[in-house]
Write an enzyme that holds these catalytic residues in place. Sequence first.
Site, PDB file in Angstrom:
ATOM      1  N   PRO A 132       0.837  -1.199   0.000  1.00 12.82           N
ATOM      2  CA  PRO A 132       0.000   0.000   0.000  1.00 12.82           C
ATOM      3  C   PRO A 132       0.874   1.252   0.000  1.00 12.82           C
ATOM      4  O   PRO A 132       1.797   1.380   0.804  1.00 12.82           O
ATOM      5  CB  PRO A 132      -0.797  -0.130   1.301  1.00 12.82           C
ATOM      6  CG  PRO A 132      -0.790  -1.595   1.608  1.00 12.82           C
ATOM      7  CD  PRO A 132       0.542  -2.082   1.136  1.00 12.82           C
ATOM      8  N   GLU A 133       0.605   2.159  -0.930  1.00 13.97           N
ATOM      9  CA  GLU A 133       1.341   3.405  -1.004  1.00 13.97           C
ATOM     10  C   GLU A 133       0.494   4.528  -0.430  1.00 13.97           C
ATOM     11  O   GLU A 133      -0.593   4.299   0.098  1.00 13.97           O
ATOM     12  CB  GLU A 133       1.761   3.658  -2.451  1.00 13.97           C
ATOM     13  CG  GLU A 133       2.684   2.556  -2.987  1.00 13.97           C
ATOM     14  CD  GLU A 133       3.186   2.819  -4.395  1.00 13.97           C
ATOM     15  OE1 GLU A 133       2.981   3.930  -4.921  1.00 13.97           O
ATOM     16  OE2 GLU A 133       3.814   1.908  -4.973  1.00 13.97           O
TER      17      GLU A 133
END
Length: 271
Positions: free
Chosen positions: A2-3
Amino acid sequence: MPELPEVEVTRMSFAARIAGARVFSARVGKPLRWALDCVPADLQGRQVLQVRRRGKYLLLELDAGLLLLHLGMSGSLSFASELPPPGVHDHFDLATDRGTLRLHDPRRFGAVVFVADESAPTAQKLLGRLGMEPLGEEFDPERFIEGLRRRSAPVKQVLLAGDLVVGVGNIYASEALFAAGIRPTVPASRISRPRAMRLWTAVRDVLARAVATGGSTLRDFSSAEGKTGYFQLEAMVYGRAGEPCRTCGSAVRSLRQGQRSSFFCPVCQKP
């Protein structure tokens, strides 16, 4: 992994619902990357004031103390009034009078850490060296341009490092560089001011668009409401090696930089 957009989408999906909640109990499963640093029972009775984000960390502000949450490589949060019994990969539950917040993390690279406040040594270790927030007012173009001038590393690596601007992960760095017309291998210090200004704009625009489309779901990302993201469907270069550029029709290329794959158009992105 997840960014920043995925973390922001996660925050937005439960922040308003958990604000003001009173904690009933906390449960810790298998050890995560860092210890909770408090006895779970100590969280009982505390109130959640708000949920903020700093880079890829979520900050749950309590009336006494702060919980730092990181989703690691494969983690996700869910928040609901009723959840099934915790499974083998459910490593943290925060039960409140408005629902239970659960961290699901198959690879256990995520973290939930309790600190007294952001000035605590552990909080400073995790947050103190993070760069400017790209979606906030502090993302100053002059500081960004000057930061590029001081670095001789390839610009893609500078974006990923997180000490100049935080949260621009692999997907969004590739997309921002395409939007700015800059090849990922160009030394940051060689980028002219006009091109650097285009990159500053592209970073903001790409990340904002990713948040608006719910982030990117490449494997199993979903928000705290269980919704998947759609940004990957409109990516210009990321994950499209060998496919025609959506702008000029040339074949998109890929190369390895460090441990990551970079995607670029050899025509639209100038060296």
